[in-house]
Design an enzyme around this catalytic site. Structure first.
Site, PDB file in Angstrom:
ATOM      1  N   ASP A 182       0.867  -1.189   0.000  1.00 50.93           N
ATOM      2  CA  ASP A 182       0.000   0.000   0.000  1.00 50.93           C
ATOM      3  C   ASP A 182       0.900   1.235   0.000  1.00 50.93           C
ATOM      4  O   ASP A 182       1.379   1.668   1.048  1.00 50.93           O
ATOM      5  CB  ASP A 182      -0.899  -0.023   1.246  1.00 50.93           C
ATOM      6  CG  ASP A 182      -1.925   1.100   1.231  1.00 50.93           C
ATOM      7  OD1 ASP A 182      -2.016   1.806   0.209  1.00 50.93           O
ATOM      8  OD2 ASP A 182      -2.633   1.256   2.247  1.00 50.93           O
ATOM      9  N   TYR A 231      -5.917  17.884   2.016  1.00 48.05           N
ATOM     10  CA  TYR A 231      -6.903  17.873   0.931  1.00 48.05           C
ATOM     11  C   TYR A 231      -7.608  19.231   0.881  1.00 48.05           C
ATOM     12  O   TYR A 231      -8.316  19.602   1.814  1.00 48.05           O
ATOM     13  CB  TYR A 231      -7.908  16.725   1.154  1.00 48.05           C
ATOM     14  CG  TYR A 231      -7.171  15.409   1.353  1.00 48.05           C
ATOM     15  CD1 TYR A 231      -6.769  14.650   0.272  1.00 48.05           C
ATOM     16  CD2 TYR A 231      -6.800  14.999   2.639  1.00 48.05           C
ATOM     17  CE1 TYR A 231      -6.026  13.484   0.442  1.00 48.05           C
ATOM     18  CE2 TYR A 231      -6.061  13.840   2.827  1.00 48.05           C
ATOM     19  CZ  TYR A 231      -5.674  13.094   1.728  1.00 48.05           C
ATOM     20  OH  TYR A 231      -4.920  11.948   1.909  1.00 48.05           O
ATOM     21  N   GLU A 255       2.396   7.914   1.396  1.00 42.26           N
ATOM     22  CA  GLU A 255       2.166   6.728   2.243  1.00 42.26           C
ATOM     23  C   GLU A 255       3.277   5.711   2.037  1.00 42.26           C
ATOM     24  O   GLU A 255       3.582   5.331   0.905  1.00 42.26           O
ATOM     25  CB  GLU A 255       0.828   6.079   1.863  1.00 42.26           C
ATOM     26  CG  GLU A 255       0.528   4.798   2.624  1.00 42.26           C
ATOM     27  CD  GLU A 255      -0.831   4.224   2.263  1.00 42.26           C
ATOM     28  OE1 GLU A 255      -1.321   4.480   1.148  1.00 42.26           O
ATOM     29  OE2 GLU A 255      -1.411   3.510   3.104  1.00 42.26           O
TER      30      GLU A 255
HETATM   31  N1  GLY Z   1      -4.294   3.101   0.688  1.00 43.09           N
HETATM   32  C1  GLY Z   1      -5.647   2.790   0.898  1.00 43.09           C
HETATM   33  C2  GLY Z   1      -6.046   3.068   2.309  1.00 43.09           C
HETATM   34  O1  GLY Z   1      -5.211   3.288   3.153  1.00 43.09           O
HETATM   35  O2  GLY Z   1      -7.211   3.090   2.616  1.00 43.09           O
END
Ligand code: GLY
Length: 455
Positions: free
Chosen positions: A306, A408, A419
């Site tokens: 992710d 945002y 991230e």
């Molecule tokens: N990267 C997707 C989430 O953290 O929800």
């Protein structure tokens, strides 16, 4: 020596050998989970149970075509806990664990019997027998037809070890329906013997928080593939393209590297779409001067990455975009620097918010930039993108979490999120996703070296 077989015999042999390969990841890019690893995981679960019986159902096959000759599941995915404890991708199966009062530990597997007529359509499947035993390290593999009767006999039979701790079952949404039904039967049929029901889900979730070597191998590969996709996507971004074209590049890189699917729907949003947290339509244009957020994760061998990166569509950040980006990056670094065993996600969140507040300057007036940081800082990462485990658990070596601050501002068409995937180590942390460019200079350098038409 060359051994000749009749054609029929060699086909049969090939089918028998292939069966396990196809249903235990053995022939997949990730490979099978070693049976001794599976045994160690099951032993740990039974240790935590103390004494009692656990029943886990696998996922069932779905069908995208209700009227076809047999179910056609375009992407069967095993239940996470079932895969974690058996390494198998076989649907409609059962795992039973018995932790006896005398310290005995037993595992039994129930698999659907093979159906040669159906296998003409579906290809070979793994059935009960020695091959399944070899793949899982479970000696006794029985037919799943009539599993309820078999499990009842196993659990309450005169030859079963004594256990008094009750039945361990997973609860809550997303659990295989058949599992709750079967356990209900087990519990309520035994009127003469009161049974306590414990939450098996929580117990396995806490265990899954600490990744073993095979899990980390899969996770590292998922993350490396995703970092590669980030680099290729950044290199491709330019005004006039569409979000779905960037998504296609990303998911092509995933599949090219052996990832079996996305770990979650790819989030590729430019301009105002970058400010919608889970935007996954990918239908908008890439306009000059806008930012694009790419929040993506390849799933490799049942583990998902992710990683989010934010890039300027034109190849260079504007002054305002750069200042906000640098603030998010520094906030993220403050949180990453604070990862060490014993701290908590809650504490990291406080550190990130305090940093953001204290360093906002006049960037978000009136007020400070925390008003635009509208989601949490972290989640666990593993077989699910928001992986299981109690979020209050203090960090310990082997845990993997994300750190993902964001800002945002829809009125300015500015969404920024960065991230990374962080492994907790004995002395602090390792940034597993470091191969995805993160600094302004690195992103701009990659983009300027890759495109002629952007400039
Ligand atoms: N990267 C997707 C989430 O953290 O929800």
């Amino acid at each position: 020596m060359r051994v000749e077989f009749s054609h029929g015999y060699s086909v049969l042999l090939a089918v028998v050998c292939l069966a396990g390969v196809l249903e235990a990841q053995a022939g997949s890019p990730a490979g099978a989970v070693p049976p001794e690893t599976l045994q160690a995981r099951r032993a740990k679960v039974m240790e935590a149970m103390g004494t009692g019986v656990a029943v886990l159902g696998s996922a069932a096959v779905r069908s995208i075509e209700p009227h076809g000759p047999h179910p056609q599941d375009s992407d069967f995915r095993q239940d996470n806990d079932f895969f974690y404890l058996t390494g198998l991708e076989t649907p409609d199966s059962w795992l039973v664990l018995i932790a006896g009062e005398d310290g005995s530990r037993e595992a039994r597997l129930f698999l659907p019997e093979r159906d040669t007529a159906r296998e003409r359509w579906t290809g070979p499947k793994l059935g009960p027998g020695p091959e399944a035993a070899g793949l899982t390290g479970i000696d006794t593999v029985l037919p799943a037809n009539g599993a309820e009767w078999g499990i009842n006999r196993l659990v309450f039979g005169s030859r079963s070890p004594a256990w008094t701790g009750g039945v361990f079952v997973r609860r809550g949404p997303g659990r295989p329906e058949a599992e709750s039904e079967l356990v209900r039967e087990l519990v309520f049929r035994r009127t003469g013997r009161p049974l306590t029901v414990h939450d098996l889900g929580h117990l396995i979730a806490q265990q899954r928080l600490i990744k073993d070597d095979d899990e980390l191998r899969r996770l590292r590969r998922a993350i490396d593939i995703t970092a590669e996709a980030q680099r290729e996507a950044m290199a491709a971004v330019q005004p006039g393209m569409w979000e779905y074209q960037i998504e296609a590049i990303i998911e092509y890189v995933f599949r090219r590297n052996g990832a079996e699917r996305v770990g979650f729907p790819s989030i590729v949003g430019a301009g105002v779409n970058s400010t919608t947290l889970h935007y996954d339509e990918s239908r908008g244009p890439l306009d000059a001067g806008d930012l694009i957020i790419m929040d993506i994760g390849a799933e490799f061998g049942y583990y998902t990455a992710d990683i989010t990166r934010t890039a300027p569509v034109s190849g260079r950040f504007s002054e305002r975009q750069r200042e906000l980006y640098q603030l998010v990056l520094a906030t993220q670094q403050a949180a990453i620097d604070s990862v060490y065993p014993g701290t908590t996600m809650g504490r990291l969140n406080q550190i990130a918010r305090s940093y953001l507040q204290e360093h906002s300057g006049d960037l978000c007036e009136p007020g400070d930039c925390t008003q635009y940081f509208v989601h949490g800082l972290s989640h666990w990462l593993g077989m699910d993108v928001h992986d299981v485990g109690d979020y209050r658990t203090p960090l310990a070596p082997g845990m993997v979490l994300t750190i993902e601050p964001g800002l945002y501002l829809p009125a300015e068409r500015i969404g920024i999120r960065i991230e990374d995937d962080i492994l907790v180590t004995e002395n602090g942390s390792e940034v597993l996703s470091r191969m995805a460019p993160r600094d302004v200079d690195a992103i701009e350098a990659l983009m300027s070296s890759s495109s002629t038409s952007r400039n």
